[in-house]
Design a protein around this motif. Structure first.
Motif, PDB file in Angstrom:
ATOM      1  N   ALA A 258      13.916   3.997   3.235  1.00  0.00           N
ATOM      2  CA  ALA A 258      13.270   4.461   4.466  1.00  0.00           C
ATOM      3  C   ALA A 258      11.992   5.193   4.109  1.00  0.00           C
ATOM      4  O   ALA A 258      11.867   5.773   3.026  1.00  0.00           O
ATOM      5  CB  ALA A 258      14.184   5.399   5.268  1.00  0.00           C
ATOM      6  N   ASN A 259      11.055   5.159   5.052  1.00  0.00           N
ATOM      7  CA  ASN A 259       9.823   5.954   4.945  1.00  0.00           C
ATOM      8  C   ASN A 259       9.036   5.678   3.669  1.00  0.00           C
ATOM      9  O   ASN A 259       8.474   6.583   3.059  1.00  0.00           O
ATOM     10  CB  ASN A 259      10.138   7.446   5.058  1.00  0.00           C
ATOM     11  N   THR A 261       5.878   4.789   2.259  1.00  0.00           N
ATOM     12  CA  THR A 261       4.466   4.699   2.617  1.00  0.00           C
ATOM     13  C   THR A 261       3.696   4.053   1.471  1.00  0.00           C
ATOM     14  O   THR A 261       4.195   3.987   0.339  1.00  0.00           O
ATOM     15  CB  THR A 261       3.895   6.091   2.875  1.00  0.00           C
ATOM     16  N   PRO A 262       2.479   3.595   1.717  1.00  0.00           N
ATOM     17  CA  PRO A 262       1.676   3.062   0.612  1.00  0.00           C
ATOM     18  C   PRO A 262       1.474   4.079  -0.510  1.00  0.00           C
ATOM     19  O   PRO A 262       1.461   3.706  -1.689  1.00  0.00           O
ATOM     20  CB  PRO A 262       0.354   2.702   1.288  1.00  0.00           C
ATOM     21  N   VAL A 263       1.349   5.357  -0.162  1.00  0.00           N
ATOM     22  CA  VAL A 263       1.167   6.400  -1.177  1.00  0.00           C
ATOM     23  C   VAL A 263       2.406   6.498  -2.058  1.00  0.00           C
ATOM     24  O   VAL A 263       2.309   6.540  -3.297  1.00  0.00           O
ATOM     25  CB  VAL A 263       0.864   7.765  -0.516  1.00  0.00           C
ATOM     26  N   LEU A 264       3.586   6.531  -1.426  1.00  0.00           N
ATOM     27  CA  LEU A 264       4.824   6.615  -2.201  1.00  0.00           C
ATOM     28  C   LEU A 264       5.044   5.339  -3.012  1.00  0.00           C
ATOM     29  O   LEU A 264       5.472   5.399  -4.171  1.00  0.00           O
ATOM     30  CB  LEU A 264       6.013   6.855  -1.271  1.00  0.00           C
ATOM     31  N   LEU A 265       4.742   4.201  -2.424  1.00  0.00           N
ATOM     32  CA  LEU A 265       4.920   2.933  -3.132  1.00  0.00           C
ATOM     33  C   LEU A 265       4.060   2.901  -4.390  1.00  0.00           C
ATOM     34  O   LEU A 265       4.512   2.462  -5.459  1.00  0.00           O
ATOM     35  CB  LEU A 265       4.566   1.775  -2.197  1.00  0.00           C
ATOM     36  N   PHE A 287       8.523   0.603  10.312  1.00  0.00           N
ATOM     37  CA  PHE A 287       7.810  -0.239  11.275  1.00  0.00           C
ATOM     38  C   PHE A 287       6.296  -0.060  11.169  1.00  0.00           C
ATOM     39  O   PHE A 287       5.535  -1.022  11.262  1.00  0.00           O
ATOM     40  CB  PHE A 287       8.292   0.099  12.680  1.00  0.00           C
ATOM     41  N   ASP A 288       5.858   1.178  10.949  1.00  0.00           N
ATOM     42  CA  ASP A 288       4.424   1.461  10.954  1.00  0.00           C
ATOM     43  C   ASP A 288       3.738   1.218   9.616  1.00  0.00           C
ATOM     44  O   ASP A 288       2.508   1.193   9.558  1.00  0.00           O
ATOM     45  CB  ASP A 288       4.187   2.914  11.386  1.00  0.00           C
ATOM     46  N   SER A 289       4.516   1.063   8.549  1.00  0.00           N
ATOM     47  CA  SER A 289       3.881   0.931   7.229  1.00  0.00           C
ATOM     48  C   SER A 289       4.007  -0.465   6.633  1.00  0.00           C
ATOM     49  O   SER A 289       3.500  -0.723   5.540  1.00  0.00           O
ATOM     50  CB  SER A 289       4.501   1.941   6.256  1.00  0.00           C
ATOM     51  N   MET A 290       4.660  -1.392   7.339  1.00  0.00           N
ATOM     52  CA  MET A 290       4.986  -2.670   6.702  1.00  0.00           C
ATOM     53  C   MET A 290       3.743  -3.458   6.294  1.00  0.00           C
ATOM     54  O   MET A 290       3.718  -4.070   5.222  1.00  0.00           O
ATOM     55  CB  MET A 290       5.904  -3.499   7.612  1.00  0.00           C
ATOM     56  N   GLU A 291       2.723  -3.465   7.100  1.00  0.00           N
ATOM     57  CA  GLU A 291       1.536  -4.244   6.749  1.00  0.00           C
ATOM     58  C   GLU A 291       0.746  -3.568   5.636  1.00  0.00           C
ATOM     59  O   GLU A 291       0.251  -4.233   4.716  1.00  0.00           O
ATOM     60  CB  GLU A 291       0.664  -4.454   7.987  1.00  0.00           C
ATOM     61  N   ALA A 292       0.625  -2.243   5.698  1.00  0.00           N
ATOM     62  CA  ALA A 292      -0.109  -1.520   4.658  1.00  0.00           C
ATOM     63  C   ALA A 292       0.589  -1.631   3.309  1.00  0.00           C
ATOM     64  O   ALA A 292      -0.069  -1.753   2.269  1.00  0.00           O
ATOM     65  CB  ALA A 292      -0.267  -0.054   5.058  1.00  0.00           C
ATOM     66  N   ASN A 293       1.929  -1.607   3.310  1.00  0.00           N
ATOM     67  CA  ASN A 293       2.666  -1.699   2.045  1.00  0.00           C
ATOM     68  C   ASN A 293       2.463  -3.045   1.363  1.00  0.00           C
ATOM     69  O   ASN A 293       2.482  -3.131   0.130  1.00  0.00           O
ATOM     70  CB  ASN A 293       4.156  -1.458   2.286  1.00  0.00           C
ATOM     71  N   VAL A 308      12.263  -4.175   6.259  1.00  0.00           N
ATOM     72  CA  VAL A 308      11.770  -3.097   7.123  1.00  0.00           C
ATOM     73  C   VAL A 308      12.961  -2.343   7.696  1.00  0.00           C
ATOM     74  O   VAL A 308      13.883  -2.956   8.236  1.00  0.00           O
ATOM     75  CB  VAL A 308      10.893  -3.651   8.260  1.00  0.00           C
ATOM     76  N   LYS A 309      12.944  -1.028   7.570  1.00  0.00           N
ATOM     77  CA  LYS A 309      14.045  -0.187   8.044  1.00  0.00           C
ATOM     78  C   LYS A 309      13.703   0.407   9.406  1.00  0.00           C
ATOM     79  O   LYS A 309      12.603   0.902   9.632  1.00  0.00           O
ATOM     80  CB  LYS A 309      14.287   0.945   7.028  1.00  0.00           C
ATOM     81  N   GLU A 310      14.674   0.377  10.313  1.00  0.00           N
ATOM     82  CA  GLU A 310      14.521   0.996  11.633  1.00  0.00           C
ATOM     83  C   GLU A 310      15.783   1.789  11.929  1.00  0.00           C
ATOM     84  O   GLU A 310      16.810   1.640  11.259  1.00  0.00           O
ATOM     85  CB  GLU A 310      14.277  -0.091  12.686  1.00  0.00           C
ATOM     86  N   PHE A 311      15.716   2.645  12.948  1.00  0.00           N
ATOM     87  CA  PHE A 311      16.842   3.499  13.327  1.00  0.00           C
ATOM     88  C   PHE A 311      17.238   3.230  14.777  1.00  0.00           C
ATOM     89  O   PHE A 311      16.388   3.197  15.663  1.00  0.00           O
ATOM     90  CB  PHE A 311      16.478   4.980  13.189  1.00  0.00           C
ATOM     91  N   ALA A 312      18.552   3.066  15.003  1.00  0.00           N
ATOM     92  CA  ALA A 312      19.064   2.908  16.366  1.00  0.00           C
ATOM     93  C   ALA A 312      19.663   4.206  16.887  1.00  0.00           C
ATOM     94  O   ALA A 312      19.676   4.447  18.093  1.00  0.00           O
ATOM     95  CB  ALA A 312      20.097   1.797  16.428  1.00  0.00           C
TER      96      ALA A 312
END
Length: 562
Positions: A258-259, A261-265, A287-293, A308-312
């Motif tokens: 989860a979470n 980000t490109p920085v963490l990756l 959801f918000d980082s998938m394209e940048a990653n 891609v991880k999401e939360f229900a």
């Protein structure tokens, strides 16, 4: 007798697969022999020896047959009867942050994980952390559990103000779905009596309408977005320590679930490039980082971005899990309370469809059965709207998955990943406090999934609980709580199935079953040597089995001290 003959024939065919090649091409660099090798292949075959060349498995079979691959330069390792299994493939955890607590933030866990038993102990840990910091630094802690503290409640801003009234103090619940901020931290985040709840989150308030300091779900981000992150050096050190820790427990492929980000990756990749990452890491975007990653260059071969991880919903023990029926013990006296979803059903379905249409795999966190209903609706609708072959959609945690939901998961060819360690760490409280006896006995229904012939995985969700794969397998096999009681005997699974759920099934979950997850010719030599035979030891002793050596792509990355 016929079964033994068939296995011997299979082993002979395997080792002879390279018989027509020149000796120089088939000579092993390493041969592990005289062992009890649990291959976890489709037949759960056993063998005595494994030959390795160029990081891959060259041969598997009887010691005498594999000896044909021993040459003048081959290193021969005598296992002396020890058990070898495939490397543990982590189905779900939070690798990159798993060593932050205790090293860079105060450890507030209660027994059996930590030592904090009351507010006094919690504040002492925070004060000890404060002493290491500057006068303007944030004081952070993680892992507190309100139901295990003597006070039986969440701390408040007033409690944390006892640590400091000039520095922000911010602590995270053991579930990761709630936090508590002191008055300074609330003020810095601009949270007061007039601050509305964000979508999918709650700012708890007292009878006078003032924030208590407790934040639920998406409300955490109000503080998180202004809290200074760890330094790059600290984060990379956390990754380095995590790699050593996971390797020492037999994990050859870890998950940061989860979470990412490109920085963490990039930090994960930099750590690998520096030679400080002994194992592989599968990372999931949000959801918000998938394209940048997807734009981050990953060339080490040790870091891979996949789904891609999401939360229900949230956490059952935090009362933020979304249940079909009300909680066993009413929340704040509300006998109808059953939690809430992160998104409406249609909002979740829309987000899933966007990921699905992009060709990416999706994994959704869902604990409560009402949340699982929403997830399955979203998965079904995505496939109906935009059919894809073999999307391998995953339901992460699947705590309260009902029988009818398992049927639907099977129809969708989706994968339930069970957080089966809940039976040990929270089982007593699920039974007595949160969901009652009947529902508690069915949490993580692995046997029901197994009876349907489904592929499923089990996981630790580290750092929620420690990365201890042997305890994970033990929990799936025994389902014993911290009080020593069995919780849901009918949902126990055999050792062989639990081993598959932590190796080949987890590799399958990440589309890597052809490369990893079992000890078979052509696959990467991800191997673990154990102190005892996991297949024959007393099931209650499985948690005490030690990892003696961890091997990643033929290279030893951990050896236990003699």
């Amino acid at each position: 007798m016929q079964h033994k003959f068939a296995l011997a024939l299979l082993a002979t065919m395997t080792v002879n697969a390279y018989a027509g090649q020149a000796p120089s091409a088939t000579q092993a660099q390493v041969v592990y022999t005289n062992g009890n090798v649990l291959t976890v292949d489709k037949n759960d075959s056993t063998a005595q020896a494994v030959a390795v060349r160029d990081g891959k498995i060259l041969a598997v079979g009887p010691a005498k047959s594999v000896a044909e691959y021993i040459g003048a330069d081959t290193r021969v390792v005598d296992l002396k009867g020890k058990t070898m299994i495939p490397g543990i493939y982590d189905a779900h955890s939070h690798f990159a942050i798993s060593q932050i607590t205790g090293n860079f933030v105060a450890d507030l866990n209660s027994p059996p994980i930590g030592t904090v038993q009351n507010f006094e102990g919690m504040l002492a840990q925070l004060n000890a952390q404060k002493a290491k910091l500057g006068p303007n630094d944030w004081i952070n802690g993680a892992g507190y559990d309100d139901t295990l503290l003597a006070e039986k409640r969440h701390p408040t801003r007033a409690d944390l103000d006892k640590v400091s009234t000039t520095q922000p103090v911010y602590i995270t619940h053991v579930s990761g779905h709630l936090t508590v901020a002191n008055s300074v931290a609330l003020a810095l985040a601009g949270i007061d009596a007039n601050t509305p709840n964000p979508p999918g989150g709650t700012i708890r308030k007292d009878a006078n309408g003032e924030p208590t300091g407790v934040l639920e779900e998406t409300a955490l981000q109000l503080v998180n977005k202004i809290r200074p992150p760890l330094s790059e050096a600290q984060q990379k050190e956390g990754i380095r320590l995590a790699g050593k820790w996971y390797a020492s427990h037999g994990v050859t492929t870890a998950n940061h679930g989860a979470n990412t980000t490109p920085v963490l990756l990039k930090m994960l990749e930099d750590t690998a490039q520096a030679g400080d990452l002994p194992i592989r890491v599968i990372a999931w975007s949000n959801f918000d980082s998938m394209e940048a990653n997807d734009k981050v260059a990953l060339t080490s071969g040790k870091v891979k971005i996949t789904g891609v991880k999401e939360f229900a919903d949230g956490s059952i023990q935090g009362y933020t899990g979304f249940l079909g029926e009300h909680y066993h013990t009413p929340y704040n006296g509300d006998v109808h309370y059953r939690g809430a979803p992160r998104f409406t059903r249609e909002q979740l379905a829309d987000r899933v469809l966007q990921v699905h249409k992009s060709g990416r795999q999706i994994m959704i966190h869902a604990n409560g059965d009402a949340a699982i209903d929403d997830v399955l609706y979203a998965y079904r609708k995505a496939q109906e709207t935009f059919p894809r072959k073999d999307p391998r959609q995953v339901v992460i945690h699947s705590q309260m998955m009902r029988e009818d939901q398992l049927d639907e998961v099977k129809r969708l060819h989706a994968i339930p990943s069970f957080f089966v360690l809940h039976t040990y760490y929270w089982g007593d409280r699920h039974r007595d406090l949160f969901i009652g006896k009947n529902r508690a006995e069915r949490i993580s229904p692995a046997r029901s999934a197994d009876n349907r012939g489904m592929i499923y995985t089990i996981h630790t969700d580290t750092p929620i609980v420690p990365m201890e794969p042997m305890r994970l397998i033990w929990a799936a096999v025994n389902r014993v709580t911290t009080s020593g009681k069995v919780l849901g005997e009918e949902q126990r699974i055999p050792v062989a199935k639990a081993l598959r759920a932590t190796t080949i099934n987890s590799a399958y979950q990440n589309f890597e079953e052809k490369q990893r997850g079992s000890i078979e010719v052509g696959k990467y030599a991800d191997l673990v040597v154990l102190s005892d035979n996991i297949a024959k030891v007393d099931p209650m002793a499985i948690k005490d089995i030690k990892v003696l050596e961890t091997i990643v792509e033929g290279k030893s990355v951990y050896k236990a001290q003699d």
